[in-house]
Motif scaffolding. Structure first.
Motif, PDB file in Angstrom:
ATOM      1  N   SER A 172      15.334   7.243 -13.281  1.00 28.26           N
ATOM      2  CA  SER A 172      14.047   6.828 -12.694  1.00 28.26           C
ATOM      3  C   SER A 172      13.263   8.002 -12.127  1.00 28.26           C
ATOM      4  O   SER A 172      12.046   7.930 -11.953  1.00 28.26           O
ATOM      5  N   SER A 173      13.930   9.111 -11.828  1.00 25.64           N
ATOM      6  CA  SER A 173      13.274  10.336 -11.371  1.00 25.64           C
ATOM      7  C   SER A 173      14.237  11.505 -11.566  1.00 25.64           C
ATOM      8  O   SER A 173      15.464  11.287 -11.548  1.00 25.64           O
ATOM      9  N   PRO A 174      13.685  12.705 -11.844  1.00 21.59           N
ATOM     10  CA  PRO A 174      12.274  13.119 -11.880  1.00 21.59           C
ATOM     11  C   PRO A 174      11.589  12.731 -13.199  1.00 21.59           C
ATOM     12  O   PRO A 174      12.266  12.308 -14.145  1.00 21.59           O
ATOM     13  N   GLU A 175      10.316  12.916 -13.274  1.00 18.97           N
ATOM     14  CA  GLU A 175       9.526  12.535 -14.438  1.00 18.97           C
ATOM     15  C   GLU A 175       9.940  13.284 -15.697  1.00 18.97           C
ATOM     16  O   GLU A 175       9.858  12.766 -16.804  1.00 18.97           O
ATOM     17  N   SER A 176      10.439  14.509 -15.537  1.00 17.76           N
ATOM     18  CA  SER A 176      10.753  15.355 -16.695  1.00 17.76           C
ATOM     19  C   SER A 176      11.871  14.785 -17.557  1.00 17.76           C
ATOM     20  O   SER A 176      11.925  15.044 -18.764  1.00 17.76           O
ATOM     21  N   ILE A 177      12.773  13.996 -16.982  1.00 14.14           N
ATOM     22  CA  ILE A 177      13.881  13.433 -17.774  1.00 14.14           C
ATOM     23  C   ILE A 177      13.935  11.906 -17.640  1.00 14.14           C
ATOM     24  O   ILE A 177      14.949  11.285 -17.955  1.00 14.14           O
ATOM     25  N   LYS A 178      12.855  11.321 -17.183  1.00 18.05           N
ATOM     26  CA  LYS A 178      12.813   9.879 -16.986  1.00 18.05           C
ATOM     27  C   LYS A 178      12.979   9.150 -18.318  1.00 18.05           C
ATOM     28  O   LYS A 178      12.419   9.562 -19.332  1.00 18.05           O
ATOM     29  N   GLY A 179      13.766   8.053 -18.316  1.00 21.04           N
ATOM     30  CA  GLY A 179      13.974   7.280 -19.530  1.00 21.04           C
ATOM     31  C   GLY A 179      15.384   6.749 -19.653  1.00 21.04           C
ATOM     32  O   GLY A 179      16.209   6.893 -18.730  1.00 21.04           O
ATOM     33  N   ASN A 180      15.676   6.111 -20.803  1.00 20.27           N
ATOM     34  CA  ASN A 180      16.972   5.484 -21.036  1.00 20.27           C
ATOM     35  C   ASN A 180      17.877   6.393 -21.861  1.00 20.27           C
ATOM     36  O   ASN A 180      17.418   7.058 -22.801  1.00 20.27           O
ATOM     37  N   HIS A 181      19.139   6.375 -21.539  1.00 23.95           N
ATOM     38  CA  HIS A 181      20.132   7.178 -22.240  1.00 23.95           C
ATOM     39  C   HIS A 181      21.420   6.355 -22.386  1.00 23.95           C
ATOM     40  O   HIS A 181      21.705   5.465 -21.584  1.00 23.95           O
ATOM     41  N   ASP A 182      22.192   6.693 -23.422  1.00 29.55           N
ATOM     42  CA  ASP A 182      23.470   6.006 -23.639  1.00 29.55           C
ATOM     43  C   ASP A 182      24.584   6.686 -22.854  1.00 29.55           C
ATOM     44  O   ASP A 182      24.561   7.908 -22.640  1.00 29.55           O
ATOM     45  N   SER A 183      25.543   5.884 -22.452  1.00 26.02           N
ATOM     46  CA  SER A 183      26.771   6.403 -21.834  1.00 26.02           C
ATOM     47  C   SER A 183      27.930   5.538 -22.304  1.00 26.02           C
ATOM     48  O   SER A 183      27.766   4.347 -22.540  1.00 26.02           O
ATOM     49  N   ALA A 184      29.102   6.154 -22.461  1.00 27.04           N
ATOM     50  CA  ALA A 184      30.284   5.432 -22.957  1.00 27.04           C
ATOM     51  C   ALA A 184      31.152   4.995 -21.779  1.00 27.04           C
ATOM     52  O   ALA A 184      31.578   5.823 -20.959  1.00 27.04           O
ATOM     53  N   ILE A 185      31.428   3.693 -21.709  1.00 27.74           N
ATOM     54  CA  ILE A 185      32.194   3.146 -20.593  1.00 27.74           C
ATOM     55  C   ILE A 185      33.629   3.670 -20.633  1.00 27.74           C
ATOM     56  O   ILE A 185      34.286   3.654 -21.668  1.00 27.74           O
ATOM     57  N   GLY A 186      34.135   4.134 -19.495  1.00 27.42           N
ATOM     58  CA  GLY A 186      35.512   4.599 -19.396  1.00 27.42           C
ATOM     59  C   GLY A 186      36.500   3.452 -19.522  1.00 27.42           C
ATOM     60  O   GLY A 186      36.208   2.312 -19.130  1.00 27.42           O
ATOM     61  N   ASN A 187      37.680   3.749 -20.051  1.00 27.48           N
ATOM     62  CA  ASN A 187      38.695   2.713 -20.289  1.00 27.48           C
ATOM     63  C   ASN A 187      39.626   2.560 -19.093  1.00 27.48           C
ATOM     64  O   ASN A 187      40.791   2.211 -19.251  1.00 27.48           O
ATOM     65  N   PHE A 188      39.117   2.810 -17.907  1.00 23.55           N
ATOM     66  CA  PHE A 188      39.874   2.645 -16.666  1.00 23.55           C
ATOM     67  C   PHE A 188      38.860   2.403 -15.564  1.00 23.55           C
ATOM     68  O   PHE A 188      37.644   2.451 -15.796  1.00 23.55           O
ATOM     69  N   GLY A 189      39.327   2.150 -14.359  1.00 25.36           N
ATOM     70  CA  GLY A 189      38.401   1.806 -13.292  1.00 25.36           C
ATOM     71  C   GLY A 189      37.870   0.395 -13.463  1.00 25.36           C
ATOM     72  O   GLY A 189      38.395  -0.399 -14.251  1.00 25.36           O
ATOM     73  N   ILE A 190      36.808   0.071 -12.749  1.00 24.40           N
ATOM     74  CA  ILE A 190      36.246  -1.283 -12.800  1.00 24.40           C
ATOM     75  C   ILE A 190      34.751  -1.223 -13.080  1.00 24.40           C
ATOM     76  O   ILE A 190      33.932  -1.052 -12.166  1.00 24.40           O
ATOM     77  N   PRO A 191      34.356  -1.334 -14.355  1.00 23.37           N
ATOM     78  CA  PRO A 191      32.925  -1.404 -14.687  1.00 23.37           C
ATOM     79  C   PRO A 191      32.303  -2.667 -14.081  1.00 23.37           C
ATOM     80  O   PRO A 191      32.958  -3.709 -13.986  1.00 23.37           O
ATOM     81  N   GLN A 192      31.068  -2.577 -13.691  1.00 21.69           N
ATOM     82  CA  GLN A 192      30.385  -3.710 -13.048  1.00 21.69           C
ATOM     83  C   GLN A 192      29.728  -4.608 -14.100  1.00 21.69           C
ATOM     84  O   GLN A 192      28.508  -4.707 -14.187  1.00 21.69           O
ATOM     85  N   TYR A 193      30.572  -5.251 -14.923  1.00 22.59           N
ATOM     86  CA  TYR A 193      30.051  -6.111 -15.987  1.00 22.59           C
ATOM     87  C   TYR A 193      29.123  -7.179 -15.417  1.00 22.59           C
ATOM     88  O   TYR A 193      29.426  -7.828 -14.409  1.00 22.59           O
ATOM     89  N   GLY A 194      27.978  -7.339 -16.096  1.00 24.32           N
ATOM     90  CA  GLY A 194      27.020  -8.342 -15.669  1.00 24.32           C
ATOM     91  C   GLY A 194      26.084  -7.867 -14.579  1.00 24.32           C
ATOM     92  O   GLY A 194      25.188  -8.597 -14.166  1.00 24.32           O
ATOM     93  N   GLY A 195      26.258  -6.638 -14.101  1.00 23.29           N
ATOM     94  CA  GLY A 195      25.423  -6.138 -13.018  1.00 23.29           C
ATOM     95  C   GLY A 195      24.937  -4.732 -13.280  1.00 23.29           C
ATOM     96  O   GLY A 195      25.060  -4.192 -14.380  1.00 23.29           O
ATOM     97  N   SER A 196      24.374  -4.118 -12.266  1.00 19.55           N
ATOM     98  CA  SER A 196      23.879  -2.749 -12.370  1.00 19.55           C
ATOM     99  C   SER A 196      24.100  -2.046 -11.040  1.00 19.55           C
ATOM    100  O   SER A 196      24.382  -2.676 -10.017  1.00 19.55           O
ATOM    101  N   MET A 197      23.967  -0.724 -11.057  1.00 15.21           N
ATOM    102  CA  MET A 197      24.204   0.069  -9.846  1.00 15.21           C
ATOM    103  C   MET A 197      23.261   1.266  -9.853  1.00 15.21           C
ATOM    104  O   MET A 197      23.188   1.999 -10.844  1.00 15.21           O
ATOM    105  N   ALA A 198      22.539   1.451  -8.769  1.00 18.62           N
ATOM    106  CA  ALA A 198      21.631   2.591  -8.634  1.00 18.62           C
ATOM    107  C   ALA A 198      22.263   3.644  -7.740  1.00 18.62           C
ATOM    108  O   ALA A 198      23.012   3.320  -6.809  1.00 18.62           O
ATOM    109  N   GLY A 199      21.961   4.931  -8.035  1.00 22.73           N
ATOM    110  CA  GLY A 199      22.534   5.993  -7.233  1.00 22.73           C
ATOM    111  C   GLY A 199      21.834   7.316  -7.455  1.00 22.73           C
ATOM    112  O   GLY A 199      20.958   7.454  -8.316  1.00 22.73           O
ATOM    113  N   THR A 200      22.245   8.295  -6.647  1.00 22.85           N
ATOM    114  CA  THR A 200      21.707   9.647  -6.743  1.00 22.85           C
ATOM    115  C   THR A 200      22.788  10.568  -7.298  1.00 22.85           C
ATOM    116  O   THR A 200      23.933  10.548  -6.816  1.00 22.85           O
TER     117      THR A 200
END
Length: 626
Positions: A34-62
């Protein structure tokens, strides 16, 4: 050593033969800058096969890129680095470089330093891969199962853009989105679990067994309500044609090398063999098939959890007899299951296992199944920790919006399995006692505590009352019987749980106690004049003529002598009683008369002269004059 090498060659050959043309699908989630403007946009990421992905939801962070320990292979405390977000600020997503150590270790170290999520930048220009867990060992197992934050791999080029923005002083805000990671076309979720009956394959087997046990309650509620359609699957391999007649293939395979599994101990000379695992896997498939035909597919969860508890390899109970006991306790048709399994020695395909091998090949958006365990939700492979809460979240993400069942809206999943066939647990109809206990994760079979009396046993086939008071409950499981108003029991509170026939009976004390014929065994009525008659639990002796039987002395005496002696005894007793009454009455009379005379004499003498011990008697003459 040669044996293990040969086994490895066989497995590699089988795997290659079956999946050379297969494909492994990388499950992705969306990462939006969402910021900065120079790299703003959507990108792919591969979900790790461990931990707890937040299926059905989303998470914002810095995003934070550490100045030291950028590969995350060491603990960040060593460098005085912490990622814990301050109150009122966005969570911290730590960006780390790939290389030098396991993916899972990087995420574990970042989690301990306060990170809410981890992004790993690839060090190669290549398509995204799935970050998997390392090879199983005691060191890695201590942290893999405790990773609770999500993680994802990003491309090398995108990682470089993030690093440049951070070095330029920009605040990089991103959003990880898992809402489209699981398709949700309608109000029913279809999911499958690729599992294994082997309980001695190490850490992953332990995690799989814990998951099945803990998730059973939720799975059965969802299935009974018609919210989900679950299917279990089992991976098998087959031997190359050149090795089917070898000793190794014969011990690892059934149906002449068509369906194989690795040796549980990886040692052909001892313990269980691979074909034992294949046969049990086939049995579990048939349990599901037969249960599904009776409109109760959820019974598969009961069978698998009970088999794990009752028939472990470590106790040498991983066999047909133990499995049959579990099947019978759940009320399934054993003959149907045996017909479904077919002949493991036949030189032909097994229809059910053939279907399983075909199902391993990926179709549509789902890749090939090559690892155990694998969970597939709405034809999309689940990534993350195989844990009840995380898996339930992923399944619930597969429902069309607003169609989620109540189980998805609450952490508590209520079950009521004990109402039907006592959940397959031990029960006593007479005492109305059962070992079935209903819990949030499904029913468990544990011997109960009833009215202060503890039952002991395996909870499935037997529970016996023990300790003080045990005879109050169904006679402690011992023999008991009542005839003609007389009751006998083989239970004793002080018997340490054992049953012993009472006096006058013989037997095991549990199933039966038979009356002892004291007359035939010459244990009673030994006097010459005696006549013996056996009764239930005792005996009766009579004497001939005018003789009377005295049981304490086992003898006969004359009735007249007894009567004469008794008559004189009665007379003397009456005379003694009358004499005692008369003497007592006379003593009472003398005492009361003497007391009365003494009081009169004292009153008369007090009018004429004071007595030494009556100085306070008033002067009646003076009082009258006044």
């Amino acid at each position: 050593m040669m044996t293990k090498l040969f086994l490895g060659f066989i497995l590699l050959s089988c795997f290659y033969h079956q999946s050379a043309m297969g494909r492994f699908v990388v499950e992705k989630n969306s990462l939006t800058v969402s910021s900065p403007e120079s790299i703003k946009g959507n990108h792919d990421s591969a979900i790790g096969n461990f931990g707890i992905p937040q299926y059905g939801g989303s998470m914002a962070g810095t995003v934070s890129y550490p100045k030291e320990n950028r590969k995350g292979c060491r603990e960040f405390d060593e460098f005085g680095i912490a990622f814990k977000a301050k109150p009122g600020t966005l969570p911290t997503f730590v960006l780390l470089d790939r290389g030098d150590c396991f993916f899972a270790l990087k995420v574990w170290n970042a989690q301990n330093a306060g990170a809410s999520a981890v992004l790993v930048a690839d060090d190669l220009d290549e398509p995204l891969i799935t970050m998997d867990t390392p090879e199983e060992d005691s060191a890695s197992s201590k942290y893999i199962e405790n990773i609770t934050i999500p993680s994802a791999l990003i491309s090398k080029s995108f990682g470089e853009k993030l690093k440049k923005s951070i070095s330029d002083g920009d605040m990089v805000n991103v959003n990880l989105d898992w809402r489209e990671s699981v398709p949700h076309p309608d109000d029913r979720v279809e999911y499958e679990l690729w599992t294994n009956s082997n309980d001695e394959c190490g850490i992953k087997c332990d995690m799989l067994m814990d998951f099945v046990k803990n998730f059973k309650g939720a799975a059965q509620i969802l299935e009974k309500g018609g919210y989900t359609l679950f299917t279990p699957h089992y991976i098998t391999w087959y031997c190359p044609q050149a090795f089917t007649i070898s000793k190794q293939c014969k011990s690892q395979c059934i149906n002449h090398g068509r369906y194989c599994a690795p040796d549980p101990e990886q040692d052909f000379s001892q313990g269980y063999e691979g074909k034992d695992v294949v046969i049990e896997n086939l049995r579990q498939l048939c349990v599901f098939k037969v249960a599904n035909e009776t409109k109760k597919p959820w019974v598969w969860w009961d069978y698998v959890t009970d088999f794990q508890i009752r028939c472990p390899m470590k106790e040498k109970k991983y066999n047909k007899d133990c499995a049959d006991g579990v099947i019978n306790s759940l009320g399934l048709d054993l003959k149907k299951i045996e017909r479904c399994m077919g002949d493991p020695n036949a030189d032909s395909d097994n229809p059910l296992l053939k279907e399983e091998q075909d199902a391993q090949i990926g179709k549509g958006s789902r890749g090939d199944v090559t690892i155990l365990p694998t969970l597939v939700v709405n034809n999309r492979q689940y990534r993350g920790k195989l844990e009840k809460g995380a898996v339930l979240k992923a399944i619930c993400a597969g429902f069309e919006e607003t169609t989620e069942p109540a189980a998805c809206l609450s952490d508590d999943v209520e079950t009521n399995e004990c109402l039907e066939n006592y959940g397959g647990c031990w029960h006593d109809k007479i005492a109305n006692v059962t070992a079935c206990k209903d819990t949030f994760r499904g029913r468990v079979c544990e011997c109960p505590l009833v009215d202060g009396v503890q039952f002991k046993g395996d909870g499935y086939t037997s529970c016996e009352a023990s300790g003080p008071g045990r005879c109050k409950i169904n006679n402690g499981g011992c023999w008991h019987e009542t005839r003609d108003g007389h009751s006998y029991s083989a239970c004793l509170d002080s018997g340490n749980g054992k049953c012993a026939c009472p006096v006058g009976f013989k037997g095991d004390g549990v199933k039966s106690c038979e009356d002892i014929d004291e007359c035939k065994e010459k244990k009673a009525c030994q006097c010459p004049e005696c006549s013996c008659k056996d009764t239930w639990g005792s005996y009766e002796c009579t004497c001939s003529g005018d003789l009377l039987y005295i049981r304490d002395h086992d003898t006969c005496i004359s009735k007249r002598a007894v009567q004469g002696k008794s008559a004189w005894t009665a007379v003397w007793i009456i005379l003694l009683v009358l004499g005692s009454i008369a003497g007592g009455a006379y003593l009472v009379y003398k005492y009361r008369l003497r007391t009365y005379m003494d009081s009169e004499i004292r009153a008369i003498m007090a009018q004429y002269m004071p007595l030494d011990n009556q100085s306070e008697v008033p002067n009646h003459v003076s009082e009258n004059r006044a």
